[in-house]
Design a protein around this motif. Structure first.
Motif, PDB file in Angstrom:
ATOM      1  N   VAL A  69     -45.876 -20.861  24.775  1.00  0.00           N
ATOM      2  CA  VAL A  69     -44.538 -21.423  24.002  1.00  0.00           C
ATOM      3  C   VAL A  69     -44.009 -20.651  22.739  1.00  0.00           C
ATOM      4  O   VAL A  69     -42.874 -20.396  22.528  1.00  0.00           O
ATOM      5  N   GLU A  70     -45.144 -20.575  21.712  1.00  0.00           N
ATOM      6  CA  GLU A  70     -44.944 -19.672  20.672  1.00  0.00           C
ATOM      7  C   GLU A  70     -44.585 -18.204  20.874  1.00  0.00           C
ATOM      8  O   GLU A  70     -43.715 -17.472  20.267  1.00  0.00           O
TER       9      GLU A  70
ATOM     10  N   LEU B  59     -36.000 -21.626  24.935  1.00  0.00           N
ATOM     11  CA  LEU B  59     -36.675 -20.787  24.013  1.00  0.00           C
ATOM     12  C   LEU B  59     -35.907 -19.301  24.271  1.00  0.00           C
ATOM     13  O   LEU B  59     -36.331 -18.736  23.049  1.00  0.00           O
TER      14      LEU B  59
ATOM     15  N   ILE C  89     -40.964 -18.040  22.119  1.00  0.00           N
ATOM     16  CA  ILE C  89     -40.082 -18.235  20.957  1.00  0.00           C
ATOM     17  C   ILE C  89     -39.884 -16.606  20.179  1.00  0.00           C
ATOM     18  O   ILE C  89     -38.856 -16.471  19.523  1.00  0.00           O
TER      19      ILE C  89
ATOM     20  N   GLU D 119     -38.819 -29.927  15.817  1.00  0.00           N
ATOM     21  CA  GLU D 119     -39.132 -29.669  17.199  1.00  0.00           C
ATOM     22  C   GLU D 119     -40.296 -29.139  17.617  1.00  0.00           C
ATOM     23  O   GLU D 119     -41.121 -29.257  18.415  1.00  0.00           O
ATOM     24  N   LYS D 120     -40.125 -27.543  16.827  1.00  0.00           N
ATOM     25  CA  LYS D 120     -41.252 -26.586  17.043  1.00  0.00           C
ATOM     26  C   LYS D 120     -42.568 -27.086  16.822  1.00  0.00           C
ATOM     27  O   LYS D 120     -43.436 -26.910  17.426  1.00  0.00           O
ATOM     28  N   GLU D 121     -42.852 -27.698  15.571  1.00  0.00           N
ATOM     29  CA  GLU D 121     -44.021 -28.278  15.111  1.00  0.00           C
ATOM     30  C   GLU D 121     -44.497 -29.127  15.740  1.00  0.00           C
ATOM     31  O   GLU D 121     -45.676 -29.385  16.324  1.00  0.00           O
TER      32      GLU D 121
ATOM     33  N   PRO E 100     -36.385 -26.834  13.609  1.00  0.00           N
ATOM     34  CA  PRO E 100     -37.789 -26.519  12.997  1.00  0.00           C
ATOM     35  C   PRO E 100     -38.721 -27.526  13.475  1.00  0.00           C
ATOM     36  O   PRO E 100     -39.981 -27.557  13.631  1.00  0.00           O
TER      37      PRO E 100
ATOM     38  N   GLU F 243     -33.330 -19.516  21.997  1.00  0.00           N
ATOM     39  CA  GLU F 243     -33.519 -19.498  20.613  1.00  0.00           C
ATOM     40  C   GLU F 243     -33.952 -18.272  19.938  1.00  0.00           C
ATOM     41  O   GLU F 243     -33.413 -18.029  18.992  1.00  0.00           O
TER      42      GLU F 243
ATOM     43  N   ARG G 225     -43.536 -31.719  26.292  1.00  0.00           N
ATOM     44  CA  ARG G 225     -42.100 -32.062  25.815  1.00  0.00           C
ATOM     45  C   ARG G 225     -41.832 -33.567  25.407  1.00  0.00           C
ATOM     46  O   ARG G 225     -41.322 -33.974  24.623  1.00  0.00           O
TER      47      ARG G 225
ATOM     48  N   LEU H 165     -45.416 -27.663  19.456  1.00  0.00           N
ATOM     49  CA  LEU H 165     -46.622 -26.831  19.565  1.00  0.00           C
ATOM     50  C   LEU H 165     -47.921 -27.873  19.359  1.00  0.00           C
ATOM     51  O   LEU H 165     -49.096 -27.415  20.195  1.00  0.00           O
TER      52      LEU H 165
ATOM     53  N   LEU I  17     -33.752 -24.967  19.297  1.00  0.00           N
ATOM     54  CA  LEU I  17     -34.965 -25.549  18.972  1.00  0.00           C
ATOM     55  C   LEU I  17     -34.934 -25.721  17.482  1.00  0.00           C
ATOM     56  O   LEU I  17     -34.967 -24.863  16.583  1.00  0.00           O
TER      57      LEU I  17
END
Length: 326
Positions: free
Chosen positions: A188-189, A278, A192, A168-170, A166, A281, A265, A173, A164
């Motif tokens: 999701v968080e 995830l 991770i 993409e994470k933002e 950075p 990751e 997604r 979420l 993942l």
């Protein structure tokens, strides 16, 4: 006892031994027929007598029995049960067990390779191998050999290296927080931060979470062992925003999570990212933090170190920074 007879332009070989069904096969050469008779007799005489007469039992009946007696008792049985039911509807399932040969599964292999990836076909044929092995050695089915035992299998899946990014994470979420279900972004968080499997996250109860000491206890996990997973500060902050209105920390179904994940997604414009990535990751981050293999295994729940490395794909930039520090 075996015999070889000339029939037209071919030689018909037959083997009859008490306790076993009759085995027959045709050959172009008499020498091949005689050799097959000798090998079959030797194999049957050195194999325990069957306790189950397969008779007219079809592959479909065997697959259904295996799904009920074996697969249903496994963790994560849904996928294997689905595959068994899928192949129960395939034309190969109409064959009687006594008539099945390696050639049948060679045709099945080649057919499936045109439809799905080689790793999927490899996994499916390994499932067939387990089914026949159980039927012959555990249930005593009167079959002289496993027709999938020596079948050439296609190459298995290559380990995924998807991580993942950075940005993409933002985006992920943000998209997850816009879902109607209030738990998606938190899940999701949480995934991770902890590296937990989807099933472990959805089974987690509030009584198993210790926010004061910062850990979550997992019971009856995939590998059959219990474990405690440490919670990061960010992970605790996420849990503190989740409503305590249910026994489950995240009271949603696996199907609901799957559909919401796909929507988030897609809305985030991210391709080729699975929820299980995830976990990849998280494990990779643990190693980048400087944790040892035993420490990461203790958190992730991997028994086999070789399997753990399949989930580990370090970021070269982070490695170079550590190298420069030396």
């Amino acid at each position: 006892m075996g015999c070889v007879r000339k029939r037209g332009k071919s030689w018909n070989a037959q083997v009859r031994i008490a306790g076993w069904r009759s085995f027959t096969k045709s050959f172009k050469l008499k020498s091949d027929a005689v050799c097959w008779v000798q090998q079959t007799e030797h194999q049957l005489k050195n194999t325990s007598l069957p306790s189950v007469d397969v008779g007219d039992t079809t592959l479909r009946e065997l697959l259904q029995t295996y799904a009920k007696e074996v697969s249903s008792h496994l963790k994560g049985s849904e996928i294997e049960t689905y595959k068994l039911n899928l192949y129960s509807k395939h034309p190969i399932a109409e064959n009687k067990l006594v008539n099945l040969t390696q050639r049948h599964f060679e045709h099945l292999r080649d057919e499936r390779l045109k439809q799905v990836k080689s790793g999927t076909v490899h996994a499916d044929l390994m499932m067939f191998r387990r089914v026949f092995k159980t039927a012959i050695h555990k249930w005593g089915y009167g079959l002289p050999k496993n027709p999938v035992e020596y079948l050439q299998l296609p190459s298995p899946h290559k380990s995924r290296k998807r991580r993942l990014m950075p940005s993409e994470k933002e985006h992920l979420l943000t998209a997850a927080s816009l879902q109607r279900n209030i738990y998606i972004a938190s899940i999701v968080e949480f995934a991770i931060e902890t590296g937990m499997r989807r099933s472990e996250i959805l089974k987690l109860r509030w009584c198993d979470v210790d926010l004061e000491n910062g850990f979550a206890s997992l019971y009856d996990t995939k590998n059959g062992e219990d474990r405690r997973v440490p919670l990061t500060r960010r992970c605790i902050e996420v849990l503190q925003t989740v409503p305590h209105t249910n026994e489950q920390v995240f009271p949603i179904s696996a199907t609901c999570l799957r559909l919401a994940w796909n929507r988030a997604r897609k809305k985030a414009g991210i391709t080729d990212l699975r929820f299980h990535d995830l976990r990849h990751e998280a494990v990779s981050r643990f190693f980048e933090m400087g944790m040892s293999v035993p420490e990461v295994a203790l958190i992730s729940g991997h028994k086999d170190v070789r399997q753990l490395f399949r989930y580990t794909h370090l970021n070269p930039d982070n490695v170079f920074k550590k190298y420069e520090a030396f």
